[in-house]
Design a protein around this motif. Sequence first.
Motif: not given
Length: 167
Positions: A104-131
């Motif tokens: 929204v502020i920087l208009g940088n879609r590549v970095i935004a996608l990188d951050l989202l990918i990192a977050g969703f990968v973290a969920i896929a890895i960490l949630d089964p461990i947390a369970a």
Amino acid sequence: MLENATGRTLVTEEPRETPWLSVVFGYGPMLPFVAGAAAAWWQRGQWDELILLATILYGAAILLFLSGVRRGVSFRTEGGPTFMQIATMLGLFCLGLGALLTVVILGNRVIALDLLIAGFVAIAILDPIAARRGEAPLFFARLRPLQIPIAVLSLVALLVLKLMAPY
């Protein structure tokens, strides 16, 4: 449920099987990721930037929501919230908010996608461990490794599209 002067005691039984409502509300929200990636590739050059932006905003909203889910679950953890629950919640929140602010502020879609990918990968890895550790519902161990890659692959497809774009 028992109540006394110092608090409340809860006794629950948690199934390993994923409840049908969690299947609906687990996989259903993954469909806009797939639709966004498919539409952006299909509409290359016309609407792809708008579709990309909408999918990034949706992804940030879902990641922020999932950080709240992690915090909510921590309220019912035996013995109280753990360090990992709070750290994961804060990490997911920062990645989601970072993606939102970056696009929204920087208009940088590549970095935004990188951050989202990192977050969703973290969920896929960490949630089964947390369970397995009792820090998330047992069914997260089975749901997340199948559910979250749908979002990750869709976001990667959008990232590839964005990196290939001549502008």
